[in-house]
Design a protein around this motif. Sequence first.
Motif, short mmCIF file in Angstrom:
data_model
loop_
_atom_site.label_atom_id
_atom_site.label_comp_id
_atom_site.label_asym_id
_atom_site.label_seq_id
_atom_site.Cartn_x
_atom_site.Cartn_y
_atom_site.Cartn_z
N ASP A 106 -5.40 5.74 -1.03
CA ASP A 106 -5.30 6.62 -2.19
C ASP A 106 -6.25 6.17 -3.29
O ASP A 106 -6.91 7.00 -3.93
CB ASP A 106 -3.86 6.64 -2.71
CG ASP A 106 -3.69 7.61 -3.85
OD1 ASP A 106 -3.45 8.80 -3.58
OD2 ASP A 106 -3.82 7.20 -5.02
N GLY B 297 -0.59 7.98 -7.05
CA GLY B 297 -0.60 8.02 -5.59
C GLY B 297 -0.37 6.65 -4.97
O GLY B 297 0.40 6.51 -4.01
N ASN C 71 1.25 14.46 -6.50
CA ASN C 71 -0.14 14.04 -6.29
C ASN C 71 -0.84 14.87 -5.22
O ASN C 71 -2.06 14.95 -5.21
CB ASN C 71 -0.17 12.55 -5.93
CG ASN C 71 -0.03 11.68 -7.15
OD1 ASN C 71 -0.98 11.39 -7.84
ND2 ASN C 71 1.21 11.28 -7.44
N VAL D 292 2.10 9.75 2.65
CA VAL D 292 3.19 9.00 2.03
C VAL D 292 4.50 9.77 2.16
O VAL D 292 5.56 9.18 2.39
CB VAL D 292 2.88 8.69 0.55
CG1 VAL D 292 4.12 8.16 -0.17
CG2 VAL D 292 1.74 7.67 0.44
N ALA E 267 3.23 5.69 -5.47
CA ALA E 267 4.10 6.34 -4.49
C ALA E 267 4.09 5.58 -3.17
O ALA E 267 5.15 5.35 -2.55
CB ALA E 267 3.65 7.78 -4.27
N ALA F 129 4.67 11.40 -4.53
CA ALA F 129 3.56 11.83 -3.68
C ALA F 129 3.38 13.34 -3.74
O ALA F 129 2.26 13.85 -3.72
CB ALA F 129 3.79 11.38 -2.24
N PRO G 74 -1.40 10.89 -0.21
CA PRO G 74 -0.02 11.18 -0.64
C PRO G 74 0.75 12.06 0.34
O PRO G 74 1.97 11.92 0.46
CB PRO G 74 -0.20 11.85 -2.01
CG PRO G 74 -1.61 12.28 -2.07
CD PRO G 74 -2.38 11.33 -1.22
#
Length: 206
Positions: free
Chosen positions: A77, A23, A162, A119, A26, A159, A116
């Motif tokens: 994260d 995570g 995750n 993200v 990412a 992401a 995530p």
Amino acid sequence: MHDQTIGGYLERLAAREPAPGGGAAAALHAAQGAALLGMVARYTTGEKYGSHADEIERITLAADELRARALQLAEDDTQAFGAVADAYGLPRADDAQKALRSQAIALALAGAARPPAEVVAAAAAVVGLAEALLPIANPSVVTDIAAATEAARAAATTARVNVEINLAGIRDEADRADLAATTAEVDVIASRAEAVTAAVRRQIAR
């Protein structure tokens, strides 16, 4: 994340520790993509690019904000995953403890899925800025736009998994549906990133 050396971060990433993990990686992909766009925008200034000055300023500011946001998401994260590990470590000696532990795990998993998911949104924003920047960018640095979109694509696809790993343990149906909807956007983001990279490759092949 803000103060670590790259080497120190990679040491932590390689260690047998729950976080940082995929995570955070990412989020840092997204941060690098935003940083690359900021660099390209700063090379697209001066009299030659005067007619695009307002748009370049907008892109520069947006890229800087995205870079900071993505770096914060890497930290978020890491903290969220630590909360998951803590929840799994709660006692379960009797039914009451098991129930509390189960509830804590579900809440922690929902919390771990949110950074995530954000993200993914950041990656989409990076690709959007790249699409706006490419037609007006300094041609000497357009390959860095491709690098930025490839970083954004990696951010989004990383992401996504995750988010997905946490979905099954989330009890709140609305949360689960919202997070699942976020992952559904990733293929579109990846396709847009691929199109930008292809456009850059065509440009440099002329």
